[in-house]
Scaffold this active site. Structure first.
Site, PDB file in Angstrom:
ATOM      1  N   LYS A  26     -32.041  26.358 -37.353  1.00 16.36           N
ATOM      2  CA  LYS A  26     -30.837  26.800 -36.539  1.00 16.36           C
ATOM      3  C   LYS A  26     -31.164  28.055 -35.914  1.00 16.36           C
ATOM      4  O   LYS A  26     -30.915  28.406 -34.622  1.00 16.36           O
ATOM      5  CB  LYS A  26     -29.636  27.004 -37.564  1.00 16.36           C
ATOM      6  N   ASN A 119     -19.633  13.738 -41.524  1.00 16.83           N
ATOM      7  CA  ASN A 119     -19.464  15.088 -40.964  1.00 16.83           C
ATOM      8  C   ASN A 119     -20.594  15.230 -40.022  1.00 16.83           C
ATOM      9  O   ASN A 119     -20.824  16.486 -39.616  1.00 16.83           O
ATOM     10  CB  ASN A 119     -18.909  16.024 -41.829  1.00 16.83           C
ATOM     11  N   HIS A 675     -17.289  22.279 -26.488  1.00 17.58           N
ATOM     12  CA  HIS A 675     -18.793  22.286 -27.263  1.00 17.58           C
ATOM     13  C   HIS A 675     -19.910  22.756 -26.317  1.00 17.58           C
ATOM     14  O   HIS A 675     -21.040  22.932 -26.949  1.00 17.58           O
ATOM     15  CB  HIS A 675     -19.005  20.860 -27.989  1.00 17.58           C
TER      16      HIS A 675
HETATM   17  N1  LIG Z   1     -16.606  22.013 -42.268  1.00 16.91           N
HETATM   18  C1  LIG Z   1     -16.147  21.883 -40.823  1.00 16.91           C
HETATM   19  N2  LIG Z   1     -16.703  20.617 -40.493  1.00 16.91           N
HETATM   20  C2  LIG Z   1     -16.549  20.488 -38.935  1.00 16.91           C
HETATM   21  C3  LIG Z   1     -16.059  21.370 -38.062  1.00 16.91           C
HETATM   22  C4  LIG Z   1     -15.747  22.881 -38.637  1.00 16.91           C
HETATM   23  O1  LIG Z   1     -15.141  23.551 -38.238  1.00 16.91           O
HETATM   24  N3  LIG Z   1     -15.932  22.915 -40.163  1.00 16.91           N
HETATM   25  N4  LIG Z   1     -15.865  21.258 -36.697  1.00 16.91           N
HETATM   26  C5  LIG Z   1     -16.479  20.132 -36.206  1.00 16.91           C
HETATM   27  C6  LIG Z   1     -17.910  20.246 -35.674  1.00 16.91           C
HETATM   28  N5  LIG Z   1     -18.797  20.835 -36.524  1.00 16.91           N
HETATM   29  C7  LIG Z   1     -18.888  22.332 -36.659  1.00 16.91           C
HETATM   30  C8  LIG Z   1     -19.481  22.696 -37.850  1.00 16.91           C
HETATM   31  C9  LIG Z   1     -20.058  24.000 -38.040  1.00 16.91           C
HETATM   32  C10 LIG Z   1     -19.501  25.091 -37.205  1.00 16.91           C
HETATM   33  C11 LIG Z   1     -20.032  26.370 -37.215  1.00 16.91           C
HETATM   34  O2  LIG Z   1     -19.879  27.187 -36.161  1.00 16.91           O
HETATM   35  N6  LIG Z   1     -20.991  26.714 -38.231  1.00 16.91           N
HETATM   36  C12 LIG Z   1     -21.146  28.064 -38.342  1.00 16.91           C
HETATM   37  C13 LIG Z   1     -21.257  28.373 -39.494  1.00 16.91           C
HETATM   38  C14 LIG Z   1     -19.842  28.821 -40.280  1.00 16.91           C
HETATM   39  C15 LIG Z   1     -19.853  29.667 -41.346  1.00 16.91           C
HETATM   40  O3  LIG Z   1     -19.573  29.043 -42.428  1.00 16.91           O
HETATM   41  N7  LIG Z   1     -19.968  30.749 -41.108  1.00 16.91           N
HETATM   42  C16 LIG Z   1     -19.984  31.781 -42.362  1.00 16.91           C
HETATM   43  C17 LIG Z   1     -21.486  32.274 -42.673  1.00 16.91           C
HETATM   44  C18 LIG Z   1     -22.151  32.844 -41.261  1.00 16.91           C
HETATM   45  C19 LIG Z   1     -23.686  32.994 -41.480  1.00 16.91           C
HETATM   46  O4  LIG Z   1     -24.320  32.465 -40.978  1.00 16.91           O
HETATM   47  N8  LIG Z   1     -23.768  34.496 -41.940  1.00 16.91           N
HETATM   48  C20 LIG Z   1     -25.271  34.974 -41.930  1.00 16.91           C
HETATM   49  C21 LIG Z   1     -25.312  36.249 -41.576  1.00 16.91           C
HETATM   50  C22 LIG Z   1     -24.774  36.500 -40.290  1.00 16.91           C
HETATM   51  C23 LIG Z   1     -25.062  37.827 -39.557  1.00 16.91           C
HETATM   52  O5  LIG Z   1     -25.466  38.600 -40.215  1.00 16.91           O
HETATM   53  O6  LIG Z   1     -24.806  37.641 -38.361  1.00 16.91           O
HETATM   54  C24 LIG Z   1     -25.925  34.745 -43.341  1.00 16.91           C
HETATM   55  O7  LIG Z   1     -25.022  34.599 -44.175  1.00 16.91           O
HETATM   56  O8  LIG Z   1     -27.064  34.897 -43.716  1.00 16.91           O
HETATM   57  C25 LIG Z   1     -19.161  33.057 -41.968  1.00 16.91           C
HETATM   58  O9  LIG Z   1     -18.731  33.326 -40.788  1.00 16.91           O
HETATM   59  O10 LIG Z   1     -18.969  33.780 -42.869  1.00 16.91           O
HETATM   60  C26 LIG Z   1     -22.770  28.016 -38.031  1.00 16.91           C
HETATM   61  O11 LIG Z   1     -23.366  26.898 -38.115  1.00 16.91           O
HETATM   62  O12 LIG Z   1     -23.296  28.896 -37.313  1.00 16.91           O
HETATM   63  C27 LIG Z   1     -19.126  24.497 -35.828  1.00 16.91           C
HETATM   64  C28 LIG Z   1     -18.510  23.139 -35.696  1.00 16.91           C
HETATM   65  C29 LIG Z   1     -16.426  18.934 -37.278  1.00 16.91           C
HETATM   66  N9  LIG Z   1     -16.647  19.309 -38.463  1.00 16.91           N
END
Ligand SMILES: Nc1nc2c(c(=O)[nH]1)N[C@@H](CNc1ccc(C(=O)N[C@@H](CCC(=O)N[C@@H](CCC(=O)N[C@@H](CCC(=O)O)C(=O)O)C(=O)O)C(=O)O)cc1)CN2
Ligand SMILES: [Zn+2]
Length: 735
Positions: A26, A119, A675
């Site tokens: 990623k 999913n 998207h």
């Molecule tokens: N569960 C789910 N399924 C879904 C969707 C959805 O929104 N949720 N949407 C559709 C499409 N699928 C999707 C799935 C994921 C994401 C998405 O944006 N995911 C994010 C992660 C979201 C998340 O959980 N974020 C957390 C953790 C973020 C993170 O990576 N934090 C870092 C630190 C980041 C930093 O320092 O900047 C870390 O922990 O290491 C948060 O915001 O708190 C990503 O991959 O980037 C979008 C669409 C269908 N299925």
């Protein structure tokens, strides 16, 4: 364990996660797309991940190592590239692969949709009567060689020809009546060449994935395809992998072909006609690739015995579960992620089959009907005393509600968004710091409030009609609710790929679900305090919450879903009481849980709709209920969407303009695809709206993007929404 027919390894897995245990892929992909790392850097990360996976699987004692299970974006896209099914509009791009996945300036990407009932999302190949197939086998051959350099002989995994074509769509401009499967024979020519190339490379076994076998109607094509492929002289031995359910009536189709091995998903039981596979190797998928519960060894051995399986495997690829339990302290002793599942496979292969009672799935029998469940929930609430508010599961008819909602004062063609605004790095980092104890809760809350102010200000400036608070407090639309409900556990690092570089951490629903306090109310109330325009409260629906979680298997899914519905219902009522007049309850996974077999679909839809109506049915007539669905091949569940009885439905709709005619309530067919980073221009949105008006009367048409904006940047969002508002105004002015 002994192998009867041939030398298929005693233990294997059908596929493995590939995003990296710490989401290395990623980060590399996003770095590459942003220009922070170069091609060589991205390649290095991919190569290291592949090597680590093979080393790890070998170290865990697995005999049969798969290859070609890595992907830079998606395995269906890889297969399109493998057979050179690259639509012309991508050919002159510098990187057709990522252009197909994400679009490029002026070029729309391939459509993306759900991979069966998971999913995970794949890119939909476009196949026309004149698509010229050609073998481009670099990737599978490359992975075989790469593994060999590390000392491993592997079994390349490729999406099978029937599944590939059945998942494809007719290329734009194809004549009416054309279906991609019409091109099966031409595609088989390429697969024959692929088999030859793999044989030349010295590959012993190849795995062709045909999950389409567990859906209705794939059998004749499968029989034809595998007679031809297996009848071809110079080729590796063939393992055809079915998964995501019971192969049942498609089993005879494979039985009459000369394929050497068949993988069966035995987590749904042993097919009654399994004896027809006598003479072939049966690879028994007894360790679930979809669930995270530990495998019961006695049941698994009984299933292996019942199916005459001589090899042990997972029920499907492990792509759908996180890498490992290392560093997690959730539900000790009860879970297995990918690595632990590999260890289970190895151990079961050591123990071998053992006749015994075969377990029966929990999903059938013994549970109360939907009506009884409602009554039970009602009784449990407030000591069983029905009140004006909770005593009613149904709202008044739409026409009555529409009148009651008039004082919202909305213009014709109201503009709204689907809920989320860009998730900023600052917010994510702050959440991580709070979790690590490095930042105080109060400081974080102020950050969230500041973000809400920004989101409201942006929407007012752009002229949006129904505002949202932007969901900045949510890490994810499901995980966030799970973290605030009893009965769920969440992981630290249990990432699962959803599409491309995007991942989720599916929560684990392990106990009775209860809401002990309001979850979203203060954020919605704060946003509403900042503006005179209506702010839309934003909730995730019960079906989607269970669909995107790992769920307990000791209760029927519908009972679990009704418990979640009860929690959402309470939240809806609290939002209403806080003065929120518009409430959206998202159900993007409604279509996803639809059983793959037609005969089971009506039963599912009945309880899914009942759960949604239970969740929203406590709202008064003056409260406008919205719902949102995406990636839905909505056509298949249109009647159910209608039955949700929401006042307004927004829906992903590259093509659903026509599908939704006759829909009797408010409708917002998405006017652009969020998207892709591409920004739609005013003319394009105007054309979409004019087209929608041919099917939906103006007084019921809404204007919105086709999904939430969290994956975009503010720059992209402001530019896109400005064009959307301009288009809505233009179309309004001539109504
Ligand atoms: N569960 C789910 N399924 C879904 C969707 C959805 O929104 N949720 N949407 C559709 C499409 N699928 C999707 C799935 C994921 C994401 C998405 O944006 N995911 C994010 C992660 C979201 C998340 O959980 N974020 C957390 C953790 C973020 C993170 O990576 N934090 C870092 C630190 C980041 C930093 O320092 O900047 C870390 O922990 O290491 C948060 O915001 O708190 C990503 O991959 O980037 C979008 C669409 C269908 N299925
Ligand atoms: Zn959506």
């Amino acid at each position: 364990m002994r192998c009867v027919t041939d030398d298929f390894p005693a233990s294997t897995v059908l596929g493995y996660p590939r995003v990296g245990p710490d989401r290395e892929l990623k980060h590399a992909l996003e770095g590459y797309w942003d220009g922070r790392i170069d091609r060589a850097g991205l390649d290095r990360v991919g190569r290291a991940l592949r090597a680590d996976t093979w080393h790890r699987l070998a170290q865990l004692g697995l005999d049969g190592l798969p290859s070609n299970t890595f992907s830079e974006y998606d395995q269906v896209l890889d297969t399109a590239v493998l057979v050179d099914a690259v639509p012309d509009r991508f050919r002159e791009r510098s990187e057709p692969y990522f252009a197909m996945a994400r679009g490029a300036d002026g070029v729309a990407p391939l459509r993306m949709t759900k991979w069966f009932d998971t999913n995970y999302h794949y890119l939909v190949p476009e196949i026309g009567p004149r698509t010229r197939f050609r073998l481009v086998a670099d990737k599978p051959l490359g992975e075989v060689r790469e593994a060999r350099e590390l000392g491993y002989e592997t079994r390349p995994v490729v999406v099978g020809p029937v599944t590939f074509l059945r998942l494809a769509q007719a290329a734009p401009g194809s004549p009416a009546g054309f279906a991609p499967i019409d091109r099966l024979d031409d595609l088989l020519d390429v697969y024959v060449r692929l088999l030859t190339a793999l044989a030349d490379e010295g590959v012993a076994w190849v795995q062709l994935d045909e999950p389409v076998l567990v859906t209705d109607g794939g059998s004749p094509a499968v029989r034809h395809a595998y007679r031809r492929l297996a009848g071809h002289g110079r080729r590796p031995r063939l393992l055809v992998a079915s998964y995501f359910g019971d192969i049942a009536d498609a089993l005879p189709a494979l039985a009459v072909t000369a394929v050497e091995a068949v993988a069966l998903d035995l987590t749904h039981g042993v097919p009654a006609n399994v004896d027809l596979l006598r003479g072939k190797t049966v690879v028994g998928g007894v360790v679930s690739g979809r669930e995270v519960w530990r495998t019961d060894a006695d049941s698994a051995r009984a299933l292996l015995a019942g199916a005459n399986a001589t090899s042990v495997s997972t029920s499907c690829s492990l792509l759908h579960v996180p890498y490992s339990l290392r560093g997690e302290d959730v539900l000790p002793g009860r879970l297995a992620f990918a690595e632990e599942k590999v260890a289970e496979v190895v151990e079961l292969a050591r123990l071998g089959p053992k006749p015994g009672p075969v377990p029966v799935a929990a999903a059938v029998g013994g549970s109360p009907g939907v009506h009884e469940l409602r009554v039970e929930l009602l009784n449990r609430r407030e000591g069983g005393v029905p009140t004006e508010r909770n005593g009613r599961a149904e709202r008044s008819p739409y026409e009555v509600r529409a009148l009651a909602q008039r004082d919202l004062g909305l213009p014709v063609l109201p503009v709204t968004t689907i809920g989320s605004f860009p998730q900023t790095g600052a917010l994510r980092a702050a959440r991580r710091e709070v979790a690590a104890g490095a930042r105080g809760e109060a400081e974080y809350e102020e950050l969230v409030r500041a973000e809400i102010r920004r989101v409201v200000e942006v929407q007012e400036r752009l002229g949006i009609d129904v505002l949202v608070h932007g969901e900045p407090e949510r890490n994810d639309m499901v995980q966030y609710f799970a973290e605030h409900l009893d009965g769920f556990a969440v992981t630290r690092n249990g990432w699962v790929q959803s599409y491309g570089s995007r991942c989720t951490r599916p929560p684990i629903l392990h106990g009775d679900v209860r809401r002990s306090a309001p979850i979203t109310v203060r954020w919605a109330r704060y946003a509403q305090s900042l503006t005179d325009k209506p702010v839309k409260g934003m909730l995730t629906g019960p079906v989607t919450i269970v669909a995107w979680s790992f769920v307990r298997d000791d209760l029927p899914l519908r009972d679990v879903t009704m418990q979640v519905a009860e929690a959402v219902r309470a939240e809806v009522q609290d939002l209403e009481a806080a003065g929120i007049r518009v409430i959206q309850v998202d159900e993007p996974a409604l279509r996803e849980l639809l059983p793959l077999r037609r005969e089971e679909q009506a039963g599912y839809l009945e309880w899914a709709v009942a759960a949604y109506r239970w969740a929203t049915g406590g709202a008064g007539d003056a409260t406008q209920i919205h719902t949102h669905l995406c990636y839905s091949n909505a056509d298949e569940v249109l009647a159910a969407i209608d039955a949700l009885d929401a006042d307004v439905t927004s829906i992903e709709s590259a093509r659903s303009g026509t599908a939704v005619q006759g829909f009797g309530r408010g409708l917002g067919p998405g006017v652009y695809d969020i998207h892709s980073p591409r920004i739609p221009d005013v003319a394009e949105v105007t054309a979409r709206l004019r087209n929608a008006l041919r099917h939906v009367p103006a007084e019921r048409l809404w204007v919105n993007p086709d999904c939430g904006l969290k994956t975009r940047t503010y720059e992209q969002v402001e530019a896109a929404l400005a064009n959307v508002v301009a288009a809505a105004r233009k179309v309004r002015s001539v109504l």
